[in-house]
Design an enzyme around this catalytic site. Structure first.
Site, PDB file in Angstrom:
ATOM      1  N   GLU A  76      -1.864  13.853   1.770  1.00 37.33           N
ATOM      2  CA  GLU A  76      -2.832  13.578   2.836  1.00 37.33           C
ATOM      3  C   GLU A  76      -3.296  14.889   3.459  1.00 37.33           C
ATOM      4  OE1 GLU A  76      -2.893   9.259   4.146  1.00 37.33           O
ATOM      5  OE2 GLU A  76      -1.304  10.213   5.333  1.00 37.33           O
TER       6      GLU A  76
ATOM      7  N   HIS B 267       7.996   7.144   4.177  1.00 37.53           N
ATOM      8  CA  HIS B 267       7.117   6.565   3.167  1.00 37.53           C
ATOM      9  C   HIS B 267       6.359   7.688   2.480  1.00 37.53           C
ATOM     10  CE1 HIS B 267       4.640   6.796   6.858  1.00 37.53           C
ATOM     11  NE2 HIS B 267       3.698   7.168   6.004  1.00 37.53           N
TER      12      HIS B 267
ATOM     13  N   HIS C  69       6.286  11.298   4.493  1.00 40.13           N
ATOM     14  CA  HIS C  69       6.295  11.309   5.954  1.00 40.13           C
ATOM     15  C   HIS C  69       7.588  10.676   6.451  1.00 40.13           C
ATOM     16  CE1 HIS C  69       1.596  11.265   5.924  1.00 40.13           C
ATOM     17  NE2 HIS C  69       2.098  12.470   5.688  1.00 40.13           N
TER      18      HIS C  69
ATOM     19  N   HIS D 275       0.802  -1.222   0.000  1.00 44.50           N
ATOM     20  CA  HIS D 275       0.000   0.000   0.000  1.00 44.50           C
ATOM     21  C   HIS D 275       0.833   1.269   0.000  1.00 44.50           C
ATOM     22  CE1 HIS D 275       0.106  -1.841   4.094  1.00 44.50           C
ATOM     23  NE2 HIS D 275       0.528  -0.648   4.445  1.00 44.50           N
TER      24      HIS D 275
ATOM     25  N   HIS E 194       2.659   9.118   0.209  1.00 40.78           N
ATOM     26  CA  HIS E 194       1.243   9.019  -0.158  1.00 40.78           C
ATOM     27  C   HIS E 194       1.064   9.851  -1.428  1.00 40.78           C
ATOM     28  CE1 HIS E 194       0.119   7.299   3.791  1.00 40.78           C
ATOM     29  NE2 HIS E 194       1.073   8.090   4.249  1.00 40.78           N
TER      30      HIS E 194
END
Length: 300
Positions: free
Chosen positions: A123, A111, A136, A84, A113
């Site tokens: 995010e 990681h 992040h 993910h 997003h």
């Protein structure tokens, strides 16, 4: 057993409320279900991410520039597609402190997003604007033995959030983007060498403007133990560099796109903004005024 974004063991789950292709339950507004297990953490009052409304932020002069140690050290680590996102463990001691962080925090991993082919994917949002991607860097308080223990304290984890924008290519990311080709499939990993945290983030002079608030992990278990620092100035990447992330695959083989949790209710929390540059400018202006006044007085 599966792993959440931080590598902590949780019940096997399908990520939900991430605009993903296999949603089974909505944890935006209701508790999150893990194969019949309700996770009440995901509906508490200090959830992340949030929309940062700049006119409602509160200036805090204690939010001075952060101090980074070990960030310039190049390291060798494993880049992993965990089904993910992609994550990299930080194998050496790199810490962040000051900036009104009441403790020193050690980097654990980082990681990302992202959206779809460079589309909206961060995010956190700022005044409703969603950036193409967000990184992040996860830190735990150095007085804890491990991340699991740190998550048991309301200030146990500090996460630095960085936005990305699409004006031009970023040569510092060439090696990292190239390595993504080796982790297309879920569960795959590759060795990445010669990278440093300082090369991935803006120069320290461009990190004086940031936001600070208390929140949570943005993936299950949604634990509310995070001191968030979200930087204002985005990192440049080209459209092709951002699109490389969309070539990765989720567990199950579908394209790994839109890997973000939507913004959560702020519920009365105060979001602070850094004030060091404002304070310095005010002091400089005051000093000039005093100097000028003293100079004029000599001729009276």
């Amino acid at each position: 057993m599966g792993n959440d974004i931080l590598g902590l063991p949780v019940a096997e789950f399908t990520l939900t409320c991430y605009v993903m292709p296999y949603v089974i339950y909505d944890f935006c507004h209701v508790p999150w279900k893990l194969k019949g297990i309700v996770n009440e953490q995901c509906s508490k009052s200090r959830q992340s991410p949030i929309n940062i409304v700049t006119k409602k932020t509160k200036l805090n002069h204690l939010l001075t520039p952060l101090k980074f140690t070990g960030y310039q050290e190049a390291f060798r680590s494993t880049l992993k597609n965990n089904g993910h996102s992609v994550t990299i463990t930080v194998p050496h001691v790199a810490t962040v402190s000051e900036g009104n962080l009441l403790n020193t925090y050690r980097a654990v991993q980082f990681h990302f997003h992202w959206g779809k082919d460079g589309g909206p994917g961060s995010e956190h949002t700022v005044d409703g604007e969603q950036y193409p991607m967000e990184m992040h860097i996860v830190h735990m308080r150095q007085d804890f033995k491990n991340l699991d223990a740190a998550l048991g304290d309301p200030t146990g984890v500090a996460v630095l959030g960085f936005f990305y924008e699409v004006p031009l290519s970023n040569r510092k990311y060439d090696g990292f983007i190239e390595a993504l080709k080796n982790v297309v499939e879920s569960g795959s990993n590759t060795t990445i060498d010669g990278i440093s945290l300082s090369n991935l983030i803006p120069s320290e002079g461009n990190m004086t403007n940031y936001y600070r608030y208390s929140g949570s992990l943005t993936t299950p278990s949604c634990t509310e133990a995070v001191v968030w620092t979200v930087f204002e100035n985005p990192i440049p990447l080209s459209h092709d560099q951002l699109s490389a992330f969309s070539k990765l695959k989720f567990h199950g083989g579908k394209s790994m796109v839109k890997t973000f949790r939507p913004v959560q209710p702020r519920k009365g929390r105060v979001v602070y903004r850094s004030g060091s540059s404002v304070l310095l400018a005010s002091f400089t202006l005051l000093l000039l005024c005093v100097t000028s006044a003293l100079g004029l007085s000599q001729f009276n």
